[in-house]
Design an enzyme around this catalytic site. Structure first.
Site, PDB file in Angstrom:
ATOM      1  N   TYR A  78      26.483 -69.714 -21.189  1.00 52.17           N
ATOM      2  CA  TYR A  78      26.740 -69.165 -19.851  1.00 52.17           C
ATOM      3  C   TYR A  78      27.301 -70.304 -19.014  1.00 52.17           C
ATOM      4  N   THR A  81      28.284 -73.436 -13.852  1.00 48.55           N
ATOM      5  CA  THR A  81      28.187 -74.655 -13.027  1.00 48.55           C
ATOM      6  C   THR A  81      29.249 -75.678 -13.400  1.00 48.55           C
ATOM      7  N   SER A  87      25.235 -74.706  -6.908  1.00 54.80           N
ATOM      8  CA  SER A  87      24.651 -73.715  -5.976  1.00 54.80           C
ATOM      9  C   SER A  87      25.731 -72.804  -5.405  1.00 54.80           C
ATOM     10  N   GLY A 120      23.978 -74.736 -20.896  1.00 56.85           N
ATOM     11  CA  GLY A 120      23.175 -74.944 -22.096  1.00 56.85           C
ATOM     12  C   GLY A 120      23.944 -74.535 -23.348  1.00 56.85           C
ATOM     13  N   GLN A 273     -12.802 -82.111  -7.936  1.00 54.40           N
ATOM     14  CA  GLN A 273     -12.093 -81.627  -9.135  1.00 54.40           C
ATOM     15  C   GLN A 273     -11.908 -80.108  -9.033  1.00 54.40           C
ATOM     16  N   ARG A 276      -9.183 -79.028  -6.617  1.00 56.56           N
ATOM     17  CA  ARG A 276      -7.810 -79.255  -7.104  1.00 56.56           C
ATOM     18  C   ARG A 276      -7.471 -78.305  -8.256  1.00 56.56           C
ATOM     19  N   THR A 365      15.247 -76.192 -10.268  1.00 55.83           N
ATOM     20  CA  THR A 365      16.669 -76.408  -9.950  1.00 55.83           C
ATOM     21  C   THR A 365      17.554 -75.367 -10.603  1.00 55.83           C
ATOM     22  N   GLU A 367      19.009 -72.018 -12.354  1.00 58.25           N
ATOM     23  CA  GLU A 367      18.972 -70.615 -11.929  1.00 58.25           C
ATOM     24  C   GLU A 367      18.808 -70.513 -10.425  1.00 58.25           C
ATOM     25  N   ASP A 369      18.791 -73.553  -7.077  1.00 58.14           N
ATOM     26  CA  ASP A 369      17.968 -74.584  -6.443  1.00 58.14           C
ATOM     27  C   ASP A 369      16.953 -73.898  -5.533  1.00 58.14           C
TER      28      ASP A 369
HETATM   29  C1  LIG Z   1      13.698 -65.147 -21.215  1.00 58.52           C
HETATM   30  C2  LIG Z   1      13.794 -66.303 -20.391  1.00 58.52           C
HETATM   31  C3  LIG Z   1      12.543 -67.027 -20.121  1.00 58.52           C
HETATM   32  C4  LIG Z   1      12.555 -67.674 -18.836  1.00 58.52           C
HETATM   33  C5  LIG Z   1      12.988 -69.087 -18.954  1.00 58.52           C
HETATM   34  C6  LIG Z   1      14.426 -69.209 -18.723  1.00 58.52           C
HETATM   35  C7  LIG Z   1      14.939 -70.558 -19.122  1.00 58.52           C
HETATM   36  C8  LIG Z   1      16.260 -70.780 -18.550  1.00 58.52           C
HETATM   37  C9  LIG Z   1      16.921 -72.031 -19.079  1.00 58.52           C
HETATM   38  C10 LIG Z   1      17.879 -72.616 -18.095  1.00 58.52           C
HETATM   39  C11 LIG Z   1      18.937 -71.633 -17.650  1.00 58.52           C
HETATM   40  C12 LIG Z   1      19.640 -72.132 -16.445  1.00 58.52           C
HETATM   41  C13 LIG Z   1      20.914 -71.382 -16.277  1.00 58.52           C
HETATM   42  C14 LIG Z   1      21.596 -71.654 -14.980  1.00 58.52           C
HETATM   43  O1  LIG Z   1      21.197 -72.463 -14.190  1.00 58.52           O
HETATM   44  S1  LIG Z   1      22.934 -70.661 -14.788  1.00 58.52           S
HETATM   45  C15 LIG Z   1      23.566 -71.107 -13.225  1.00 58.52           C
HETATM   46  C16 LIG Z   1      22.646 -70.676 -12.125  1.00 58.52           C
HETATM   47  N1  LIG Z   1      23.300 -70.867 -10.880  1.00 58.52           N
HETATM   48  C17 LIG Z   1      22.822 -70.358  -9.751  1.00 58.52           C
HETATM   49  O2  LIG Z   1      21.766 -69.788  -9.691  1.00 58.52           O
HETATM   50  C18 LIG Z   1      23.706 -70.536  -8.563  1.00 58.52           C
HETATM   51  C19 LIG Z   1      22.956 -70.242  -7.291  1.00 58.52           C
HETATM   52  N2  LIG Z   1      23.891 -69.754  -6.288  1.00 58.52           N
HETATM   53  C20 LIG Z   1      24.033 -68.406  -6.057  1.00 58.52           C
HETATM   54  O3  LIG Z   1      23.403 -67.554  -6.629  1.00 58.52           O
HETATM   55  C21 LIG Z   1      25.023 -68.012  -4.999  1.00 58.52           C
HETATM   56  O4  LIG Z   1      26.013 -69.016  -4.872  1.00 58.52           O
HETATM   57  C22 LIG Z   1      24.343 -67.794  -3.613  1.00 58.52           C
HETATM   58  C23 LIG Z   1      23.495 -66.569  -3.713  1.00 58.52           C
HETATM   59  C24 LIG Z   1      23.524 -68.993  -3.222  1.00 58.52           C
HETATM   60  C25 LIG Z   1      25.408 -67.603  -2.565  1.00 58.52           C
HETATM   61  O5  LIG Z   1      26.284 -66.653  -3.054  1.00 58.52           O
HETATM   62  P1  LIG Z   1      27.497 -66.150  -2.140  1.00 58.52           P
HETATM   63  O6  LIG Z   1      28.077 -67.325  -1.420  1.00 58.52           O
HETATM   64  O7  LIG Z   1      28.403 -65.354  -2.964  1.00 58.52           O
HETATM   65  O8  LIG Z   1      26.770 -65.132  -1.186  1.00 58.52           O
HETATM   66  P2  LIG Z   1      26.275 -65.290   0.309  1.00 58.52           P
HETATM   67  O9  LIG Z   1      25.160 -66.249   0.441  1.00 58.52           O
HETATM   68  O10 LIG Z   1      27.456 -65.459   1.184  1.00 58.52           O
HETATM   69  O11 LIG Z   1      25.700 -63.828   0.494  1.00 58.52           O
HETATM   70  C26 LIG Z   1      26.593 -62.724   0.579  1.00 58.52           C
HETATM   71  C27 LIG Z   1      25.769 -61.492   0.319  1.00 58.52           C
HETATM   72  O12 LIG Z   1      25.484 -61.394  -1.079  1.00 58.52           O
HETATM   73  C28 LIG Z   1      24.103 -61.219  -1.257  1.00 58.52           C
HETATM   74  N3  LIG Z   1      23.777 -61.793  -2.553  1.00 58.52           N
HETATM   75  C29 LIG Z   1      23.914 -63.069  -2.934  1.00 58.52           C
HETATM   76  N4  LIG Z   1      23.521 -63.220  -4.201  1.00 58.52           N
HETATM   77  C30 LIG Z   1      23.121 -61.997  -4.623  1.00 58.52           C
HETATM   78  C31 LIG Z   1      22.604 -61.523  -5.859  1.00 58.52           C
HETATM   79  N5  LIG Z   1      22.388 -62.326  -6.900  1.00 58.52           N
HETATM   80  N6  LIG Z   1      22.317 -60.210  -5.953  1.00 58.52           N
HETATM   81  C32 LIG Z   1      22.501 -59.398  -4.897  1.00 58.52           C
HETATM   82  N7  LIG Z   1      22.988 -59.795  -3.698  1.00 58.52           N
HETATM   83  C33 LIG Z   1      23.283 -61.092  -3.575  1.00 58.52           C
HETATM   84  C34 LIG Z   1      23.477 -61.948  -0.102  1.00 58.52           C
HETATM   85  O13 LIG Z   1      22.150 -61.510   0.111  1.00 58.52           O
HETATM   86  C35 LIG Z   1      24.400 -61.542   1.026  1.00 58.52           C
HETATM   87  O14 LIG Z   1      24.076 -60.250   1.385  1.00 58.52           O
HETATM   88  P3  LIG Z   1      24.448 -59.766   2.899  1.00 58.52           P
HETATM   89  O15 LIG Z   1      23.764 -60.749   3.824  1.00 58.52           O
HETATM   90  O16 LIG Z   1      25.935 -59.816   2.978  1.00 58.52           O
HETATM   91  O17 LIG Z   1      23.838 -58.384   2.967  1.00 58.52           O
HETATM   92  C1  LIG Z   2      18.018 -78.133 -17.214  1.00 54.30           C
HETATM   93  C2  LIG Z   2      19.188 -77.431 -16.579  1.00 54.30           C
HETATM   94  C3  LIG Z   2      19.826 -76.402 -17.264  1.00 54.30           C
HETATM   95  C4  LIG Z   2      20.939 -75.773 -16.706  1.00 54.30           C
HETATM   96  N1  LIG Z   2      21.583 -74.786 -17.420  1.00 54.30           N
HETATM   97  C5  LIG Z   2      22.704 -74.239 -16.899  1.00 54.30           C
HETATM   98  C6  LIG Z   2      23.438 -73.247 -17.647  1.00 54.30           C
HETATM   99  O1  LIG Z   2      23.075 -72.905 -18.765  1.00 54.30           O
HETATM  100  N2  LIG Z   2      24.565 -72.729 -17.098  1.00 54.30           N
HETATM  101  C7  LIG Z   2      25.009 -73.102 -15.844  1.00 54.30           C
HETATM  102  O2  LIG Z   2      26.044 -72.594 -15.406  1.00 54.30           O
HETATM  103  N3  LIG Z   2      24.317 -74.017 -15.100  1.00 54.30           N
HETATM  104  C8  LIG Z   2      23.190 -74.584 -15.596  1.00 54.30           C
HETATM  105  N4  LIG Z   2      22.493 -75.510 -14.863  1.00 54.30           N
HETATM  106  C9  LIG Z   2      23.000 -75.911 -13.556  1.00 54.30           C
HETATM  107  C10 LIG Z   2      22.116 -75.343 -12.453  1.00 54.30           C
HETATM  108  O3  LIG Z   2      22.270 -73.962 -12.367  1.00 54.30           O
HETATM  109  C11 LIG Z   2      22.471 -76.021 -11.137  1.00 54.30           C
HETATM  110  O4  LIG Z   2      22.159 -77.381 -11.242  1.00 54.30           O
HETATM  111  C12 LIG Z   2      21.659 -75.382 -10.004  1.00 54.30           C
HETATM  112  O5  LIG Z   2      22.189 -74.121  -9.710  1.00 54.30           O
HETATM  113  C13 LIG Z   2      21.647 -76.245  -8.736  1.00 54.30           C
HETATM  114  O6  LIG Z   2      22.960 -76.432  -8.277  1.00 54.30           O
HETATM  115  P1  LIG Z   2      23.490 -77.920  -7.952  1.00 54.30           P
HETATM  116  O7  LIG Z   2      23.226 -78.749  -9.131  1.00 54.30           O
HETATM  117  O8  LIG Z   2      24.864 -77.761  -7.455  1.00 54.30           O
HETATM  118  O9  LIG Z   2      22.554 -78.428  -6.775  1.00 54.30           O
HETATM  119  P2  LIG Z   2      23.003 -78.700  -5.258  1.00 54.30           P
HETATM  120  O10 LIG Z   2      23.237 -77.404  -4.576  1.00 54.30           O
HETATM  121  O11 LIG Z   2      24.068 -79.706  -5.246  1.00 54.30           O
HETATM  122  O12 LIG Z   2      21.627 -79.297  -4.716  1.00 54.30           O
HETATM  123  C14 LIG Z   2      21.529 -80.620  -4.215  1.00 54.30           C
HETATM  124  C15 LIG Z   2      20.713 -80.566  -2.926  1.00 54.30           C
HETATM  125  O13 LIG Z   2      21.479 -79.892  -1.947  1.00 54.30           O
HETATM  126  C16 LIG Z   2      20.698 -78.900  -1.298  1.00 54.30           C
HETATM  127  N5  LIG Z   2      21.566 -77.815  -0.831  1.00 54.30           N
HETATM  128  C17 LIG Z   2      22.630 -77.288  -1.456  1.00 54.30           C
HETATM  129  N6  LIG Z   2      23.191 -76.320  -0.714  1.00 54.30           N
HETATM  130  C18 LIG Z   2      22.458 -76.234   0.425  1.00 54.30           C
HETATM  131  C19 LIG Z   2      22.520 -75.412   1.599  1.00 54.30           C
HETATM  132  N7  LIG Z   2      23.474 -74.476   1.765  1.00 54.30           N
HETATM  133  N8  LIG Z   2      21.590 -75.595   2.559  1.00 54.30           N
HETATM  134  C20 LIG Z   2      20.612 -76.529   2.396  1.00 54.30           C
HETATM  135  N9  LIG Z   2      20.511 -77.343   1.323  1.00 54.30           N
HETATM  136  C21 LIG Z   2      21.421 -77.182   0.350  1.00 54.30           C
HETATM  137  C22 LIG Z   2      19.749 -78.439  -2.399  1.00 54.30           C
HETATM  138  O14 LIG Z   2      18.587 -77.823  -1.825  1.00 54.30           O
HETATM  139  C23 LIG Z   2      19.422 -79.759  -3.091  1.00 54.30           C
HETATM  140  O15 LIG Z   2      18.359 -80.379  -2.393  1.00 54.30           O
HETATM  141  C24 LIG Z   2      21.385 -76.154 -15.407  1.00 54.30           C
HETATM  142  C25 LIG Z   2      20.725 -77.174 -14.706  1.00 54.30           C
HETATM  143  C26 LIG Z   2      19.626 -77.804 -15.284  1.00 54.30           C
HETATM  144  C27 LIG Z   2      18.921 -78.905 -14.528  1.00 54.30           C
END
Ligand SMILES: CCCCCCCCCCCCCC(=O)SCCNC(=O)CCNC(=O)[C@H](O)C(C)(C)COP(=O)(O)OP(=O)(O)OC[C@H]1O[C@@H](n2cnc3c(N)ncnc32)[C@H](O)[C@@H]1OP(=O)(O)O
Ligand SMILES: Cc1cc2nc3c(=O)[nH]c(=O)nc-3n(C[C@H](O)[C@H](O)[C@H](O)COP(=O)(O)OP(=O)(O)OC[C@H]3O[C@@H](n4cnc5c(N)ncnc54)[C@H](O)[C@@H]3O)c2cc1C
Length: 607
Positions: A78, A81, A87, A120, A273, A276, A365, A367, A369
């Site tokens: 996937y 990033t 983010s 990953g 203990q 905590r 961090t 999925e 931050d």
């Molecule tokens: C089985 C597994 C076991 C578990 C273990 C797992 C291990 C895993 C291993 C490691 C694996 C790691 C793998 C990895 O790390 S994969 C990479 C993961 N990366 C991220 O998570 C990136 C985080 N950033 C974002 O999601 C977006 O950029 C955000 C959301 C921050 C801004 O985004 P954007 O700038 O586009 O949007 P906006 O802020 O202008 O908002 C605009 C509107 O959109 C709405 N909106 C936003 N988002 C959503 C949403 N999702 N569904 C529905 N609605 C949503 C929002 O409420 C607003 O609504 P309104 O106010 O207009 O009504």
């Molecule tokens: C172990 C691991 C596995 C991963 N696996 C994957 C994967 O499989 N696929 C994939 O695509 N990605 C993956 N990632 C990446 C991961 O999804 C990103 O690192 C994560 O989404 C955080 O984004 P960033 O690194 O840009 O952090 P940043 O957003 O740069 O965060 C840095 C600092 O800035 C702050 N910040 C950022 N934006 C704002 C804001 N608007 N307001 C206030 N504070 C803010 C944050 O809170 C944080 O303190 C993985 C990361 C790790 C560590």
């Protein structure tokens, strides 16, 4: 001694049916299945690549790609990033430019910061990427979309032309996350057929016409929502694993307190203990129950989406983002606290805690931050409040905001410590705190001409209001769980004790919120803490049975301190002797480097 249960005396104290508690803990999902998927950290990240294809690909594309991915005929990553953006998904720089002449997309990394970074499995093993890139048609940028790109030959695994791939190097400590080949990827004008853009939500026609999605564009973020709700369940497993280790060890470890030859005191009997450890035990159960609710809420969302009902999508985003943030922070901090609760031996690799911590902490961090996720919750709360004026009645997890006026007048009527044991008394206090914090933010926001400037300026307060909202959800779901039929002697009572510990510990920890919003008086805060201490005494005889209920094998815990039989010291010693350093008496390098120094003659008393 082998075969002796050194914790039998603790197990005999249990005041509830452990077998039933095991079933309550296991709930609707198999903890092993999920955690092993996580702890396996396999390259083919089925957690995201496959769900993403299901969420973003057409039926036809799914028919083509899912069988290959499910049977590991292709290994997917996937790939979202980048070096410069994680983010801010809308800030991603990789481009996918449509070429109408050849009916292809050309993927390119225009800058160094466009380098894909972290995905990953990408570094060494993935053969395909679900690459997120900006769709460009006739120089117009249509934003980030998903593209399936083959990276390596399925014959010799060599990277294909225009593709530069590498591993991003060692990560935090020597933890197991270093078995995951998080990778980097640069595209140099790589061509893919048009039908490898995932087109379930929006399409590009042969003529190069963009057909926008007729559903909320955020559905393209669906995979992240899916994984976030799984991460909440995963947090309960990671935290419970650490709590099991530190609880069992706290019952084995004795330190001080011996009188006239009596055994020293079990450290689990020290109030510090308990203060905590037991809130973490309660938090493990609380997170488990809220994850069960979140999973059912998510399944309901999926059914609604099938019927094009998007009504709960905003709430689902807010809940998955917020609960992912809160629960992973509690679990990560909790694992570290469990290490400290085990004293020096907690720092040994054989305790299982350093490894668990090193593998788990990136959950705060990846999925999303945790702060960025809470800001999403804050946006949702402010929007909900702004719609109150237009008569919009909030439902679900924000229903209490519909009673904001009433909650603004709320004052707790707690008179005695035991009043804090009443679920409705607790929920009202948590609702009032959350409502007042959000309303205060909304009020302050209204003073800004530019709402975005206000949001930035007030973002720290907004994060606290979002935290209060999410903690209210977890407390409420714990209470709701106990309104279900739960059989077994003493099981519901014990869970009731844990529910009260969870809530009153939070109240005590965030007493500033409750006092500054004038929800409770200092005296009522004091009574809550009084009650908390008495609750710890009620958990104490059941502590070992409550962690036994997690039903983890010694193999799964991989911890000498957390052994079921509590036979810690002989096993600690035995484990140490397995270290290669102990294969020889004289360490490598002694003769070359140390001995010459030792042999150096003293000159006038100086070396
Ligand atoms: C089985 C597994 C076991 C578990 C273990 C797992 C291990 C895993 C291993 C490691 C694996 C790691 C793998 C990895 O790390 S994969 C990479 C993961 N990366 C991220 O998570 C990136 C985080 N950033 C974002 O999601 C977006 O950029 C955000 C959301 C921050 C801004 O985004 P954007 O700038 O586009 O949007 P906006 O802020 O202008 O908002 C605009 C509107 O959109 C709405 N909106 C936003 N988002 C959503 C949403 N999702 N569904 C529905 N609605 C949503 C929002 O409420 C607003 O609504 P309104 O106010 O207009 O009504
Ligand atoms: C172990 C691991 C596995 C991963 N696996 C994957 C994967 O499989 N696929 C994939 O695509 N990605 C993956 N990632 C990446 C991961 O999804 C990103 O690192 C994560 O989404 C955080 O984004 P960033 O690194 O840009 O952090 P940043 O957003 O740069 O965060 C840095 C600092 O800035 C702050 N910040 C950022 N934006 C704002 C804001 N608007 N307001 C206030 N504070 C803010 C944050 O809170 C944080 O303190 C993985 C990361 C790790 C560590």
């Amino acid at each position: 001694m082998e075969g002796v249960d050194h914790l039998a005396h603790e197990r005999n104290k249990a005041q509830f049916d452990v077998a039933v508690m095991k079933a309550v803990w296991a709930g609707s999902r198999d903890a092993y299945e999920l955690f092993h998927r996580f702890s396996r950290l396999v390259a083919n990240d089925p957690e995201m690549f496959i769900p993403a294809i299901k969420a973003q690909a057409t039926e036809e594309q799914q028919k083509q790609w899912l069988p290959l991915a499910n049977k590991m005929k292709i290994i997917g990553s996937y790939t979202q990033t980048e070096l410069g953006h994680g983010s801010n998904v809308r800030g991603l720089e990789t481009t996918a430019t449509f070429d109408p002449k050849t009916d292809e997309f050309v993927l390119n990394s225009p800058t160094l910061t466009a380098t894909k970074w972290w995905p990953g499995g990408l570094g060494k093993i993935a053969t395909h990427a679900l690459a997120h890139a900006r769709l460009i048609i006739d120089d117009k940028d249509y934003g980030v979309h998903g593209f399936l790109v083959q990276l390596r030959s399925l014959d010799d695994h060599l990277t294909l032309p225009g593709i530069t791939i590498g591993d991003i190097g060692m990560k935090y400590g020597s933890g197991a996350y270093n078995t995951m080949d998080n990778g980097s990827l640069i595209f140099d004008h790589v061509r893919i057929p048009r039908n490898q853009m995932l087109m379930r939500l929006s399409q590009v026609t042969r003529e190069g016409k963009y057909v926008p999605s007729n559903v909320p564009r955020q559905l393209s973020y669906g995979t992240m929502v899916y994984v976030r709700q799984k991460i909440v369940f995963d947090a309960s497993i990671a935290l419970s694993r650490a709590v099991c280790i530190s609880t069992r060890y706290s019952a084995v470890r004795r330190q001080f307190g011996s009188h006239n030859g009596s055994p020293e005191t079990q450290v689990i009997d020290y109030k510090t203990q308990q203060a905590r450890l037991f809130p973490l035990l309660a938090s493990a159960y609380a997170i488990r129950f809220v994850s069960e609710w979140l999973n059912s809420f998510y399944k309901d969302l999926l059914q609604r989406l099938e019927a094009k009902d998007f009504s709960t999508l905003p709430e689902a985003h807010a809940c998955t983002a917020g609960l992912k943030s809160i629960t992973t922070s509690v679990a990560a901090d909790g694992i570290e606290e469990c290490r400290k609760l085990c004293g020096g031996h907690g720092y040994l690799t054989s305790s299982g805690l350093p490894e668990l911590s090193a593998v788990y902490i990136p959950a705060c961090t990846y999925e999303g931050d945790n702060v960025v996720m809470l800001l999403q919750v804050a946006r949702y709360l402010m929007k909900t409040i702004s719609q109150l004026k237009s008569g919009n009645k909030p439902v679900g997890t924000t229903a209490y905001l519909g009673r904001a006026e009433q909650l603004m007048q709320y004052h707790s009527d707690v008179l005695r410590a035991e009043d804090w044991l009443k679920p409705n008394v607790v929920v009202e206090a948590f609702e009032a705190r959350a409502a007042r914090m959000s309303m205060a933010c909304a009020q302050n926001l209204s003073k800004f001409n530019n709402p975005e400037d206000g949001f930035q300026e007030l973002s720290a307060d907004l994060v606290e209001a979002a935290t209060a909202h999410c903690q209210l959800i977890i407390v409420s779901k714990f209470i709701e769980k106990l309104q279900q039929d739960i059989p077994g002697k003493g099981v519901k009572e014990q869970l009731g004790v844990l529910r009260s510990i969870y809530a009153l510990f939070l109240l005590h920890k965030h007493i500033g919120d409750f006092l500054s919003t004038d929800c409770i008086t200092p005296k009522q805060g004091y009574l809550a803490n009084e009650q908390l201490r008495s609750l710890y005494s009620q958990v104490r005889p059941n502590a070992i049975a409550l962690v036994d209920a997690f039903n983890y094998t010694d193999h799964f815990l991989s911890s000498v301190l957390g052994r079921y039989d509590g036979n810690v010291y002989p096993k600690l010693y035995e484990e140490a002797w397995k270290d290669p350093l102990n294969d020889t008496s004289i360490p490598d390098g002694f003769h070359e480097y140390v001995q010459p120094m030792l042999k150096q003659p003293l000159h006038h008393g100086r070396l």
